[in-house]
Structures are given as C-alpha cells and as structure tokens.
Scaffold this motif. Sequence first.
Motif, PDB file in Angstrom:
ATOM      1  N   PHE A  70       0.821  -1.219   0.000  1.00  0.00           N
ATOM      2  CA  PHE A  70       0.000   0.000   0.000  1.00  0.00           C
ATOM      3  C   PHE A  70       0.851   1.264   0.000  1.00  0.00           C
ATOM      4  O   PHE A  70       0.628   2.177  -0.786  1.00  0.00           O
ATOM      5  CB  PHE A  70      -0.941   0.006   1.204  1.00  0.00           C
ATOM      6  N   VAL A  71       1.831   1.317   0.888  1.00  0.00           N
ATOM      7  CA  VAL A  71       2.653   2.517   1.015  1.00  0.00           C
ATOM      8  C   VAL A  71       3.504   2.737  -0.235  1.00  0.00           C
ATOM      9  O   VAL A  71       3.606   3.852  -0.752  1.00  0.00           O
ATOM     10  CB  VAL A  71       3.554   2.424   2.264  1.00  0.00           C
ATOM     11  N   GLY A  72       4.095   1.680  -0.756  1.00  0.00           N
ATOM     12  CA  GLY A  72       4.985   1.804  -1.893  1.00  0.00           C
ATOM     13  C   GLY A  72       4.287   2.073  -3.212  1.00  0.00           C
ATOM     14  O   GLY A  72       4.918   2.559  -4.156  1.00  0.00           O
ATOM     15  N   ASN A  73       2.991   1.752  -3.297  1.00  0.00           N
ATOM     16  CA  ASN A  73       2.271   1.928  -4.557  1.00  0.00           C
ATOM     17  C   ASN A  73       1.092   2.887  -4.439  1.00  0.00           C
ATOM     18  O   ASN A  73       0.177   2.857  -5.266  1.00  0.00           O
ATOM     19  CB  ASN A  73       1.769   0.567  -5.067  1.00  0.00           C
ATOM     20  N   ALA A  74       1.106   3.730  -3.415  1.00  0.00           N
ATOM     21  CA  ALA A  74      -0.012   4.648  -3.186  1.00  0.00           C
ATOM     22  C   ALA A  74      -0.249   5.570  -4.379  1.00  0.00           C
ATOM     23  O   ALA A  74      -1.395   5.879  -4.723  1.00  0.00           O
ATOM     24  CB  ALA A  74       0.244   5.477  -1.926  1.00  0.00           C
ATOM     25  N   SER A  75       0.832   6.009  -5.030  1.00  0.00           N
ATOM     26  CA  SER A  75       0.674   6.928  -6.166  1.00  0.00           C
ATOM     27  C   SER A  75      -0.050   6.266  -7.333  1.00  0.00           C
ATOM     28  O   SER A  75      -0.813   6.918  -8.053  1.00  0.00           O
ATOM     29  CB  SER A  75       2.048   7.430  -6.622  1.00  0.00           C
ATOM     30  N   ILE A  76       0.173   4.974  -7.513  1.00  0.00           N
ATOM     31  CA  ILE A  76      -0.498   4.248  -8.589  1.00  0.00           C
ATOM     32  C   ILE A  76      -1.944   3.952  -8.213  1.00  0.00           C
ATOM     33  O   ILE A  76      -2.865   4.134  -9.014  1.00  0.00           O
ATOM     34  CB  ILE A  76       0.243   2.930  -8.904  1.00  0.00           C
ATOM     35  N   PHE A  77      -2.150   3.500  -6.979  1.00  0.00           N
ATOM     36  CA  PHE A  77      -3.502   3.153  -6.527  1.00  0.00           C
ATOM     37  C   PHE A  77      -4.439   4.353  -6.575  1.00  0.00           C
ATOM     38  O   PHE A  77      -5.644   4.200  -6.766  1.00  0.00           O
ATOM     39  CB  PHE A  77      -3.456   2.599  -5.098  1.00  0.00           C
ATOM     40  N   GLY A  78      -3.897   5.548  -6.372  1.00  0.00           N
ATOM     41  CA  GLY A  78      -4.742   6.742  -6.346  1.00  0.00           C
ATOM     42  C   GLY A  78      -5.155   7.239  -7.718  1.00  0.00           C
ATOM     43  O   GLY A  78      -5.998   8.136  -7.816  1.00  0.00           O
ATOM     44  N   LYS A  79      -4.583   6.671  -8.788  1.00  0.00           N
ATOM     45  CA  LYS A  79      -4.858   7.167 -10.135  1.00  0.00           C
ATOM     46  C   LYS A  79      -5.758   6.244 -10.954  1.00  0.00           C
ATOM     47  O   LYS A  79      -6.548   6.704 -11.774  1.00  0.00           O
ATOM     48  CB  LYS A  79      -3.540   7.373 -10.882  1.00  0.00           C
ATOM     49  N   VAL A  80      -5.620   4.966 -10.781  1.00  0.00           N
ATOM     50  CA  VAL A  80      -6.359   4.034 -11.626  1.00  0.00           C
ATOM     51  C   VAL A  80      -6.756   2.807 -10.810  1.00  0.00           C
ATOM     52  O   VAL A  80      -6.074   2.433  -9.855  1.00  0.00           O
ATOM     53  CB  VAL A  80      -5.492   3.604 -12.839  1.00  0.00           C
ATOM     54  N   TYR A  81      -7.878   2.194 -11.208  1.00  0.00           N
ATOM     55  CA  TYR A  81      -8.320   1.003 -10.482  1.00  0.00           C
ATOM     56  C   TYR A  81      -7.778  -0.263 -11.145  1.00  0.00           C
ATOM     57  O   TYR A  81      -7.774  -0.390 -12.367  1.00  0.00           O
ATOM     58  CB  TYR A  81      -9.844   0.900 -10.431  1.00  0.00           C
ATOM     59  N   PHE A  82      -7.344  -1.157 -10.316  1.00  0.00           N
ATOM     60  CA  PHE A  82      -7.055  -2.541 -10.700  1.00  0.00           C
ATOM     61  C   PHE A  82      -7.045  -3.339  -9.404  1.00  0.00           C
ATOM     62  O   PHE A  82      -6.915  -2.766  -8.320  1.00  0.00           O
ATOM     63  CB  PHE A  82      -5.712  -2.660 -11.443  1.00  0.00           C
ATOM     64  N   PRO A  83      -7.233  -4.648  -9.463  1.00  0.00           N
ATOM     65  CA  PRO A  83      -7.237  -5.440  -8.226  1.00  0.00           C
ATOM     66  C   PRO A  83      -5.948  -5.231  -7.450  1.00  0.00           C
ATOM     67  O   PRO A  83      -4.862  -5.449  -7.978  1.00  0.00           O
ATOM     68  CB  PRO A  83      -7.363  -6.887  -8.731  1.00  0.00           C
ATOM     69  N   ARG A  84      -6.066  -4.775  -6.221  1.00  0.00           N
ATOM     70  CA  ARG A  84      -4.869  -4.460  -5.435  1.00  0.00           C
ATOM     71  C   ARG A  84      -4.006  -5.693  -5.197  1.00  0.00           C
ATOM     72  O   ARG A  84      -2.800  -5.574  -4.954  1.00  0.00           O
ATOM     73  CB  ARG A  84      -5.264  -3.838  -4.099  1.00  0.00           C
ATOM     74  N   LEU A  85      -4.617  -6.863  -5.268  1.00  0.00           N
ATOM     75  CA  LEU A  85      -3.871  -8.100  -5.043  1.00  0.00           C
ATOM     76  C   LEU A  85      -2.837  -8.337  -6.139  1.00  0.00           C
ATOM     77  O   LEU A  85      -1.897  -9.111  -5.958  1.00  0.00           O
ATOM     78  CB  LEU A  85      -4.833  -9.289  -4.971  1.00  0.00           C
TER      79      LEU A  85
END
Length: 282
Positions: free
Chosen positions: A108-123
Amino acid sequence: MNEPQQKWTETIEANHSLLDLKLKEVWRYKDLVYMFVKRDFISSFKQTILGPIWFFINPILTTITYLIVFGKIAKLSTDGVPPVLFYLAGVTLWNYFSTCLLGTSSTFVGNASIFGKVYFPRLVTPLSIVISNLMRFGVQFLLFIIGWAYFLAKGEIHPNIWILATPFLIILMALFALGVGMIFSALTTKYKDLSMLLGFGVTLYMYATPVIYPTSALPGFVKKLAYYNPLTGIFECFKYSWLGAGDFSPVMLLISTGIILLLLAIGTVVFNKVEKTFMDTV
C-alpha cells in the motif's frame, strides 16, 4: 408538506466478501501482473555493474559467511550433511521467503501513487512480487542443484521420495509470505514505523527457523515449540528430501500448512478491508 423520499436508481458498492481473493478479476489483469513482474526484475538491477549475477553472488557469499561463523567457529551440527550444501539449502529457501515478505509488506505505502490514479485489483501488486521473486529463487535453486549433484555423485547425500513435495513447499512459502505481508501492508498504512520493525523482526525470525541448524540439535521443549513455526516443517522437509537428513515428520508439514492457511485467511480479510479506505491514511 413532506417531500417525496428520493429513490436511488443505481448504487455502487463492493460486491465481494472479505475472504474473497478475487482471483477471477486478477486473472483478467494478468497482463498487468506480467508488467509488474517485468518492472520489478528490471528495477532490481538497473544501474548495477553485475546485474543478474547478483542472484548467484548473494547466496554464495552468505553461505561462505555461515560456513565460517556457524560451521567453523560455532561448530553447529548439520546432521552429517556437507556443511556447504546444508547452508546453501537454508539460504536458498530463506532468501525467497524474506524478499517476498518484505516486498509484499510495503504494497500500500509503496504503490499509493499508482492506486490513487487508476483502479485494478490491489492483489495484483503482492502477487507480482511473489512471482518476480520466484524467478530469483529459480536462479539460486539452480546453484543449489549444481552443488547437490556434486555431493550426490560423491555419495555423501541420500535424497528420497519426499523430493516430489518441493513444488508444494515453495507454494507454502509463497502463501505464508503473502499472508503475513498483506497483514503488515495493511498495518503500515497507519503505523509506518512498523516497516522498520518488520525488517528487524525478519532477521530475528531467521534464527528461530532451522536455516543454520537442524531441529534435531534443539533441546526437547524448544524442539516442540519449533514445530509451530510454519517454516520449520517446510525447511526440514526440504532438507530431508534433498539431503536425506533431518528430524522431519509429515505432522510437521501438516502443522505448517494449517497455520499458513489460517494466516492467509487473516491476511486476506485485513487486506480487503483496508484497501477500501487506505488512501485516506497513506
């Protein structure tokens, strides 16, 4: 005058349970998994002189260190197995587990910038880490096979049928790292200093795992306690099957499997719960 109650025509909400790993959805994003695996592999050795050769150098140097410190100085038992091969087996397995755990714990911490821009399964992210490290493991396992073949030709080791369980052992290690990693990745969204504590904890955990010593060398009470370490059954089964020595029983592997599946279930629940709100805390 009362206004008529407003009725929603469409409601957007999560339609999966907390125990759902959403593997079907992950499969639809398999190309993204491949891209993340490729990214992790390339970024690991970008701007390095030796590149992938570090895959070999790391276990070789670590094995030499263990051979000197624990073999020559501390004189720890290796159950009659050539010390070089005994330590190389432990290092190969431990490197895969520790890198997977530390990698997934920062999802979560290392990929927060990606997660905040586009949706994909976080797994997708922790799975890609487990798979990319599997490539590293494959290279280091090849080094182990070379050493194993040499001592096998000399008749100093005696493998057995349990060698067929090797793929299952690797899967168990991956699931263990994934489960615990998902728990810590969720916790570090609120408590970032846990990431530093985890690095220290992983080092200590290695000494609680039969990496540099066999469980047969442990005293009675400590040996019984070691059986509840999920990695004990995996490491002992691997050494018993490939090297023909060790204090292994199928019960140890059953205990490891049960604990790992439980931790994976807990990790899944925590991960699915946190992924919905983590952007508010990261």
